[in-house]
Design an enzyme around this catalytic site. Structure first.
Site, PDB file in Angstrom:
ATOM      1  CD  GLU A  89      -2.748   5.869   6.646  1.00 20.58           C
ATOM      2  OE1 GLU A  89      -2.758   5.866   5.405  1.00 20.58           O
ATOM      3  OE2 GLU A  89      -1.815   5.373   7.313  1.00 20.58           O
ATOM      4  CE  LYS A 120      -0.022   3.497   4.685  1.00 22.55           C
ATOM      5  NZ  LYS A 120       0.020   3.641   6.131  1.00 22.55           N
ATOM      6  CG  HIS A 130      -5.878   2.357   5.190  1.00 27.40           C
ATOM      7  ND1 HIS A 130      -5.413   3.278   6.097  1.00 27.40           N
ATOM      8  CD2 HIS A 130      -4.880   1.458   5.027  1.00 27.40           C
ATOM      9  CE1 HIS A 130      -4.176   2.948   6.465  1.00 27.40           C
ATOM     10  NE2 HIS A 130      -3.834   1.841   5.821  1.00 27.40           N
ATOM     11  CG  ASN A 186      -1.688   1.263   1.408  1.00 27.17           C
ATOM     12  OD1 ASN A 186      -1.814   2.041   0.463  1.00 27.17           O
ATOM     13  ND2 ASN A 186      -2.223   1.494   2.596  1.00 27.17           N
ATOM     14  CD  GLU A 213      -3.808  -2.166   7.359  1.00 28.08           C
ATOM     15  OE1 GLU A 213      -2.666  -2.367   6.969  1.00 28.08           O
ATOM     16  OE2 GLU A 213      -4.473  -1.159   7.054  1.00 28.08           O
ATOM     17  CB  SER A 266       4.794  -1.685  12.200  1.00 32.77           C
ATOM     18  OG  SER A 266       4.461  -0.340  12.456  1.00 32.77           O
ATOM     19  N   GLY A 273       2.234   2.419  10.824  1.00 39.43           N
ATOM     20  CA  GLY A 273       3.232   3.482  10.703  1.00 39.43           C
ATOM     21  C   GLY A 273       3.932   3.823  12.009  1.00 39.43           C
TER      22      GLY A 273
HETATM   23  P1  PGA Z   1       2.677   0.401   7.679  1.00 39.48           P
HETATM   24  O1  PGA Z   1       1.227   0.687   7.027  1.00 39.48           O
HETATM   25  O2  PGA Z   1       3.166  -0.915   7.154  1.00 39.48           O
HETATM   26  O3  PGA Z   1       3.503   1.559   7.251  1.00 39.48           O
HETATM   27  O4  PGA Z   1       2.450   0.347   9.175  1.00 39.48           O
HETATM   28  C1  PGA Z   1       0.311  -0.365   6.827  1.00 39.48           C
HETATM   29  C2  PGA Z   1      -0.954   0.184   6.214  1.00 39.48           C
HETATM   30  O5  PGA Z   1      -1.344   1.308   6.539  1.00 39.48           O
HETATM   31  O6  PGA Z   1      -1.613  -0.483   5.380  1.00 39.48           O
END
Ligand code: PGA
Length: 253
Positions: free
Chosen positions: A100, A15, A98, A13, A170, A216, A176
């Site tokens: 976010e 982003k 997601h 992903n 998630e 992460s 992140g």
């Molecule tokens: P990350 O993000 O691996 O940077 O923690 C995962 C995601 O948001 O899908």
């Protein structure tokens, strides 16, 4: 690795990262690195890069998708994008809900439910993201949060429409942050999701549905996560931005 016949799917992903040129450089580098991988390799790229990446990836293992879409077929929705447009550009899957999007853009389970229905109707494979916040985990509300998210996001959708569904667990506190869930914590949550599927839709769908872990994930922790019986793949953010670290995760199984 999953004990059943479920495929293992590793999704990157990106982003809001990478121009078209940067995306193409990445894909050219990634293709030979994942050529003999036993897992499926998905890349959720920015809208602007879908067409070029899909063309570049033709004939390779890489499946290209998007990170969001609107629930309407078309219409006066300035700045939005329709499922049919994503398919037209070469997308085969779409990430929906997601955290976010839920937190920063106020997407509710109801909106995500409408998007899921649209993706299913247009035959775009949906990746439904769910997960608890740190506060919810600390108050022992993880199981309840996941159950409410699944119930409301999948409301009114039949088992026969969910053949292609991917669920991505998630935990919000792991995204992140460099603080991945432990394999045991992730397995417990995945098992809850599978039990929920079993109760809502029966054994067949529960057994077949791919449930990815995200938050992460790095080459260093991915293997142990993938070894859990209910973890069938990974949704990788930060570590999917370099072909080197992403291919290391893809090639672990
Ligand atoms: P990350 O993000 O691996 O940077 O923690 C995962 C995601 O948001 O899908």
């Amino acid at each position: 690795m999953s004990e059943t016949d479920r495929p293992v799917i590793i999704t990157g992903n990106w982003k809001m990262y990478k121009t078209i040129e940067e995306s193409l450089t990445f894909v050219k580098e990634l293709i030979p690195l994942v050529e003999s991988a036993t897992t499926s390799v998905y890349l959720a790229v920015p809208f602007t890069a879908i067409k070029s990446v899909a063309e570049q990836a033709k004939g390779s293992k890489i499946v290209v998708g998007a990170q969001n879409m609107h629930d309407a077929s078309d219409g006066a929705f300035t700045g939005e994008i329709a499922a049919s447009m994503l398919i037209d550009a070469g997308a085969r899957f779409v990430i929906l809900g997601h955290s976010e999007r839920r937190i920063l853009f106020k997407e509710s389970n109801d909106v995500i439910n409408r998007k899921l229905k649209r993706a299913i109707k247009e035959k775009l494979q949906p990746v439904l993201c769910i997960g608890e916040t740190l506060a919810e985990r600390e108050q022992n509300l993880t199981a309840q949060t996941l159950s409410v998210q699944l119930t409301e996001c999948l409301s009114g959708i039949e088992a026969s429409q969910l053949e292609n569904l991917i669920i991505a667990y998630e935990p919000v506190w792991a995204i992140g942050t460099d603080k991945s869930a432990t394999p045991a914590e992730a397995q417990e949550a995945h098992h809850l999701c599978r039990e929920w599927l079993q109760q809502a839709y029966g054994e067949n769908l529960s057994r077949k549905t791919v449930i990815q872990y995200g938050g992460s994930v790095k080459p260093e922790n991915a293997k142990e996560l993938l070894e859990q019986p209910d973890i069938d793949g990974l949704l990788v953010g930060g570590a999917s931005l370099s072909a080197d670290s992403f291919s290391k995760i893809v090639n672990l199984t």
